[in-house]
Design an enzyme around this catalytic site. Structure first.
Site, PDB file in Angstrom:
ATOM      1  N   ARG A   1       0.821  -1.215   0.000  1.00 16.23           N
ATOM      2  CA  ARG A   1       0.000   0.000   0.000  1.00 16.23           C
ATOM      3  C   ARG A   1       0.854   1.264   0.000  1.00 16.23           C
ATOM      4  O   ARG A   1       0.553   2.223  -0.700  1.00 16.23           O
ATOM      5  CB  ARG A   1      -0.927  -0.014   1.219  1.00 16.23           C
TER       6      ARG A   1
ATOM      7  N   GLU B   1      -7.390  -0.781  16.763  1.00 18.87           N
ATOM      8  CA  GLU B   1      -6.596   0.200  16.010  1.00 18.87           C
ATOM      9  C   GLU B   1      -6.065   1.330  16.889  1.00 18.87           C
ATOM     10  O   GLU B   1      -5.069   1.979  16.535  1.00 18.87           O
ATOM     11  CB  GLU B   1      -7.456   0.758  14.854  1.00 18.87           C
TER      12      GLU B   1
ATOM     13  N   LEU C   1      -7.522  -6.652  11.612  1.00 19.97           N
ATOM     14  CA  LEU C   1      -8.536  -7.443  12.314  1.00 19.97           C
ATOM     15  C   LEU C   1      -7.877  -8.571  13.103  1.00 19.97           C
ATOM     16  O   LEU C   1      -8.319  -8.914  14.199  1.00 19.97           O
ATOM     17  CB  LEU C   1      -9.576  -7.963  11.321  1.00 19.97           C
TER      18      LEU C   1
HETATM   19  C1  FAD Z   1     -13.164   0.102   4.217  1.00 22.26           C
HETATM   20  C2  FAD Z   1     -12.277  -0.670   5.165  1.00 22.26           C
HETATM   21  C3  FAD Z   1     -11.955  -1.992   4.905  1.00 22.26           C
HETATM   22  C4  FAD Z   1     -11.127  -2.692   5.779  1.00 22.26           C
HETATM   23  N1  FAD Z   1     -10.833  -3.990   5.514  1.00 22.26           N
HETATM   24  C5  FAD Z   1     -10.037  -4.688   6.359  1.00 22.26           C
HETATM   25  C6  FAD Z   1      -9.733  -6.063   6.125  1.00 22.26           C
HETATM   26  O1  FAD Z   1     -10.190  -6.647   5.142  1.00 22.26           O
HETATM   27  N2  FAD Z   1      -8.920  -6.695   6.994  1.00 22.26           N
HETATM   28  C7  FAD Z   1      -8.374  -6.064   8.082  1.00 22.26           C
HETATM   29  O2  FAD Z   1      -7.638  -6.673   8.852  1.00 22.26           O
HETATM   30  N3  FAD Z   1      -8.677  -4.766   8.342  1.00 22.26           N
HETATM   31  C8  FAD Z   1      -9.480  -4.060   7.519  1.00 22.26           C
HETATM   32  N4  FAD Z   1      -9.759  -2.749   7.789  1.00 22.26           N
HETATM   33  C9  FAD Z   1      -9.256  -2.132   9.039  1.00 22.26           C
HETATM   34  C10 FAD Z   1     -10.115  -2.588  10.204  1.00 22.26           C
HETATM   35  O3  FAD Z   1     -11.451  -2.695   9.792  1.00 22.26           O
HETATM   36  C11 FAD Z   1     -10.038  -1.605  11.387  1.00 22.26           C
HETATM   37  O4  FAD Z   1      -8.709  -1.367  11.724  1.00 22.26           O
HETATM   38  C12 FAD Z   1     -10.770  -2.225  12.583  1.00 22.26           C
HETATM   39  O5  FAD Z   1     -12.146  -2.349  12.276  1.00 22.26           O
HETATM   40  C13 FAD Z   1     -10.627  -1.371  13.822  1.00 22.26           C
HETATM   41  O6  FAD Z   1     -11.375  -2.007  14.808  1.00 22.26           O
HETATM   42  P1  FAD Z   1     -11.552  -1.345  16.237  1.00 22.26           P
HETATM   43  O7  FAD Z   1     -12.449  -2.258  16.991  1.00 22.26           O
HETATM   44  O8  FAD Z   1     -10.245  -0.990  16.800  1.00 22.26           O
HETATM   45  O9  FAD Z   1     -12.308   0.028  15.933  1.00 22.26           O
HETATM   46  P2  FAD Z   1     -13.657   0.314  15.143  1.00 22.26           P
HETATM   47  O10 FAD Z   1     -14.173  -0.900  14.459  1.00 22.26           O
HETATM   48  O11 FAD Z   1     -13.394   1.534  14.327  1.00 22.26           O
HETATM   49  O12 FAD Z   1     -14.672   0.641  16.299  1.00 22.26           O
HETATM   50  C14 FAD Z   1     -14.493   1.784  17.119  1.00 22.26           C
HETATM   51  C15 FAD Z   1     -15.818   2.077  17.773  1.00 22.26           C
HETATM   52  O13 FAD Z   1     -15.621   3.033  18.807  1.00 22.26           O
HETATM   53  C16 FAD Z   1     -16.615   4.039  18.696  1.00 22.26           C
HETATM   54  N5  FAD Z   1     -16.059   5.278  19.256  1.00 22.26           N
HETATM   55  C17 FAD Z   1     -15.008   5.999  18.808  1.00 22.26           C
HETATM   56  N6  FAD Z   1     -14.795   7.069  19.598  1.00 22.26           N
HETATM   57  C18 FAD Z   1     -15.737   7.030  20.571  1.00 22.26           C
HETATM   58  C19 FAD Z   1     -16.045   7.865  21.691  1.00 22.26           C
HETATM   59  N7  FAD Z   1     -15.351   8.970  21.986  1.00 22.26           N
HETATM   60  N8  FAD Z   1     -17.097   7.516  22.472  1.00 22.26           N
HETATM   61  C20 FAD Z   1     -17.829   6.401  22.198  1.00 22.26           C
HETATM   62  N9  FAD Z   1     -17.568   5.563  21.156  1.00 22.26           N
HETATM   63  C21 FAD Z   1     -16.544   5.879  20.364  1.00 22.26           C
HETATM   64  C22 FAD Z   1     -16.896   4.139  17.216  1.00 22.26           C
HETATM   65  O14 FAD Z   1     -18.157   4.727  16.985  1.00 22.26           O
HETATM   66  C23 FAD Z   1     -16.839   2.686  16.811  1.00 22.26           C
HETATM   67  O15 FAD Z   1     -18.064   2.056  17.006  1.00 22.26           O
HETATM   68  C24 FAD Z   1     -10.601  -2.040   6.934  1.00 22.26           C
HETATM   69  C25 FAD Z   1     -10.939  -0.719   7.211  1.00 22.26           C
HETATM   70  C26 FAD Z   1     -11.776  -0.028   6.343  1.00 22.26           C
HETATM   71  C27 FAD Z   1     -12.130   1.415   6.652  1.00 22.26           C
END
Ligand code: FAD
Length: 444
Positions: free
Chosen positions: A197, A275, A291
């Site tokens: 990337r 993340e 993920l």
């Molecule tokens: C289009 C796309 C495709 C992707 N495809 C892949 C893939 O195929 N494989 C892979 O490994 N990764 C992929 N990724 C990356 C991966 O999806 C993310 O890194 C991962 O979902 C992050 O997960 P998380 O649980 O840390 O945060 P998130 O899934 O972003 O969840 C964070 C949550 O916290 C909430 N939140 C944030 N701040 C606050 C606050 N102040 N108060 C209350 N709630 C809050 C948000 O609303 C959200 O619900 C992709 C990302 C994108 C954008």
């Protein structure tokens, strides 16, 4: 961290598989495919290629265990008891403020890609967790390493949809500049190994900056895929003519909160997962590993937080400072839009240089002044101001770290320091100082 992730991730995937998550299969097992930069075919996908299959599974599991899920609230501050242990959070919703007391808190707020004008992330991914952790006194690392997904749709009026470019280019698609030259060929990228990337995004960016861009990006032509190969991968491209304008978009933050492999942060009672955590992916995350990290280390953080909660309750959370801070944020004139995303896109994205970064810092300073003069009279407006604040803080962290790192490495490319420098082979750590942000190499 990497060891902990790789040891746990297979069990996590097995669990998803046994619980019936809808994976693409081959030979009675999840199908594994090659992705750019990997040394083996190890990417697995759900049948519709999105993460929704996993999310639905996790939500179902949480509800079955009696977990209460709250929507429409945004956490504004982490709260501590008198001993400094994390004891809960102060949150805002359109209806008002709420205080949540907790024996342990896990920060899982995702990344900050929406601090950039062009991003494929959902709205609200503005780096809240980085700001919340910073304000609570937790250090962060690697904030200069921001990933841009190189091939996202850039058609007028359409969302910047991620396109699985590696499989398409492998199958025979072309990624052309305005002169019809194939960009991977121009930059000597042969085979999946080299189409990472960072490298492809920086190549497209260079073509655009040297005047050979197509609408600020490139042209993806999938009509060149031989008919025999196209059928099998036709689900990978969007509806349209087969020739798409595409461009990079901000995708993922490699940097984030410093946490142990069990998610513990420097603040007792505060854990982090997903993340928002920094350090696992170094300067350049490979496909699929976000993920993998979130699930493997997420479970570890959950287990450690549960053990800590069983170990004893924190005292009453102090709310005075957090409430005063929110009151201060609300005072001022309503109605101003943050310029942070365009500042970050223009000066701190795929190619950086000292002059641009210094300019960005000056513009961010101006944004900070504008934010302190802005205000609101309702709680929905307060949620918007919080978003502006987190974006500004995440932007400052990225910009200051990018300025400090005088080399190019992975996703961090400096036109004035184009080579990797072995003496920079250490993470940069950010801490909240008495007045300012402190940035220093993290040694050992
Ligand atoms: C289009 C796309 C495709 C992707 N495809 C892949 C893939 O195929 N494989 C892979 O490994 N990764 C992929 N990724 C990356 C991966 O999806 C993310 O890194 C991962 O979902 C992050 O997960 P998380 O649980 O840390 O945060 P998130 O899934 O972003 O969840 C964070 C949550 O916290 C909430 N939140 C944030 N701040 C606050 C606050 N102040 N108060 C209350 N709630 C809050 C948000 O609303 C959200 O619900 C992709 C990302 C994108 C954008």
């Amino acid at each position: 961290m990497v060891e902990a992730m790789t040891q746990r991730v297979v069990d996590e995937m097995r669990l998803f598989w046994e619980e019936g998550v809808d994976f693409l299969e081959s030979g009675g097992k999840p199908h594994t495919r090659w992705a750019a930069g990997h040394s083996k075919p190890r990417m697995i996908n759900t049948r519709n290629s999105s993460g929704a299959g996993f999310t639905r599974f996790l939500v179902r599991k949480a509800l079955a265990k009696g977990v209460t899920l709250l929507g429409g609230i945004t956490v504004a501050s982490l709260l501590k008891d008198a001993s400094g242990r994390c004891a809960g959070a102060l949150a805002v919703s359109a209806e008002g403020l709420s205080i949540y007391q907790a024996s342990a808190v896990i920060l899982a707020t995702g990344g900050g890609a929406r601090a950039y004008a062009r991003s494929d992330n959902p709205r609200g991914a503005v780096g809240d967790g980085y700001g919340l952790a910073y304000q609570a006194g937790v250090p962060l690392v690697d904030m200069e390493f921001v990933q841009f997904y190189p091939v996202c749709l850039a058609e007028p009026g359409r969302a910047p949809l991620v396109i699985i470019y590696d499989a398409l280019l492998e199958a025979g698609a072309r990624l052309e500049n305005s002169e019809g030259q194939n960009i991977p060929d121009l930059y000597g990228m042969e085979g999946l190994g080299s189409l990472t990337r960072d490298a492809l995004g920086q190549a497209i960016w260079r073509e655009v900056s040297e005047g050979r861009g197509v609408n600020g990006g490139a042209l993806l032509d999938i009509t060149t895929i031989p008919a025999g190969r196209a059928g099998r991968i036709s689900h990978l491209w969007p509806k349209g003519t087969g020739r798409y304008k595409v461009a990079p978009a901000c995708h993922f933050f490699m940097g984030g909160v410093v946490a142990s492999p069990s998610g513990e942060t420097e603040v007792p009672g505060l854990f982090a997962a997903g993340e928002v955590v920094g350090g696992v992916h170094g300067a350049n995350r490979l496909a699929g590993n976000a993920l993998a990290e979130a699930w493997a280390l997420g479970r570890a953080a959950g287990e450690a937080a549960a053990a800590s909660a069983m170990d004893g309750c924190p005292g009453k959370p102090g709310t005075g400072e957090a409430l005063e801070d929110l009151h201060g944020l609300a005072l001022g004139k309503p109605g101003r839009r943050s310029q942070v995303p365009s500042i970050m896109w223009e000066h701190v994205s795929l190619e950086r240089c000292r002059d641009g970064l210094i300019k960005a810092l000056a513009l961010l300073d101006h944004e900070a002044e504008a934010l302190s003069a802005s205000g609101t009279q309702d709680f929905a407006g307060l949620m918007g101001l919080l978003e502006d604040r987190w974006m500004l803080l995440a932007g400052e962290m990225v910009t200051r770290s990018a300025l400090a790192r005088e080399e190019s490495r992975g996703a961090h490319s400096r036109s004035d320091h184009p080579a990797e420098d072995p003496s920079w082979r250490c993470p940069l750590e950010i801490r909240r100082g008495v007045k300012d942000m402190r940035i220093e190499p993290r040694l050992g």
